[in-house]
Write an enzyme that holds these catalytic residues in place. Sequence first.
Site, mmCIF file in Angstrom:
data_model
loop_
_atom_site.group_PDB
_atom_site.id
_atom_site.type_symbol
_atom_site.label_atom_id
_atom_site.label_comp_id
_atom_site.label_asym_id
_atom_site.label_seq_id
_atom_site.Cartn_x
_atom_site.Cartn_y
_atom_site.Cartn_z
ATOM 1 N N SER A 42 44.714 54.457 59.324
ATOM 2 C CA SER A 42 46.065 53.896 59.399
ATOM 3 C C SER A 42 47.016 54.849 60.128
ATOM 4 O O SER A 42 46.776 55.198 61.271
ATOM 5 C CB SER A 42 46.549 53.547 57.996
ATOM 6 O OG SER A 42 47.600 52.617 58.024
ATOM 7 N N ASP A 154 43.570 47.224 57.905
ATOM 8 C CA ASP A 154 43.873 48.629 57.634
ATOM 9 C C ASP A 154 42.695 49.411 57.043
ATOM 10 O O ASP A 154 42.149 49.045 56.000
ATOM 11 C CB ASP A 154 45.056 48.688 56.660
ATOM 12 C CG ASP A 154 45.703 50.055 56.601
ATOM 13 O OD1 ASP A 154 44.984 51.042 56.354
ATOM 14 O OD2 ASP A 154 46.924 50.143 56.790
#
Length: 262
Positions: A42, A154
């Site tokens: 991320s 993610d």
Amino acid sequence: MKKKPRIGLALGAGASRGLAHIGVLQVLEEHGIFPDLIAGSSIGAIVGALYASGISPQMMEGIAENLDMRMYYDVAIPKLGFVKGERIEELIRLLTKGKTFDELKIPLKVTAVDLKSNQSVILDKGEVYKAVRASISIPGIFVPVFDGDKVLVDGGLLERLPTRVVRDMGADIIIGVDVGYRGQHGDPSNILGIILQSFEVIELALVDSIINDEDIYIYPELGDINPMNFDEVKRCVEEGRRATLEVIDEIKKKIEEFQTKS
């Protein structure tokens, strides 16, 4: 001649708190410690990609201070996510100069999660910016990345702190930087905050299960920072610096011990 250890840096997920990664890199460089391998999840994927592309931590701090991230939230009708992600993808492409993984100065791997197979996916081929775009795709906030038969979101969902990834890359010494939730959230101010905080509760249980006594961990204390607020750059960077200075002697000791044994 003493053998130099391969230092692996795992940069974790944590939205805006990940700006602390910049301070971590600053202190490491100031003490002559340069990572040989990087894995990022991320926001950690963004910072890792910029660093591996050749952007200095000082330059990163300047970029962060002068960016208005709200300009890069291309809001969508929320069918698959509130944010299309096209503007952020273009920004990352520009900052990494469209480099492929093979063109990076430091080997990098980026994590994502395939919603169809329910598995973590390691991205290390093709254009870096596309991999980073997948890694930052917080479910419900960003539109997922559709890659062949994969639906990528993610990487922090399953690899909030990708120490496993950098270990598999061949690191001798592993430094993990965890900028995520560690037990105290502030009050969410909107639906995006609720989504983020909910995922962080789940991620915490996973990250605690991978702690290895042989690794070194850096924990910037930023629990009260709104993860969607990128306006507190200075504070995040300074906290990253502070947390790194706390363990810098431990890192140096690990390096010395490795060189003594080799």
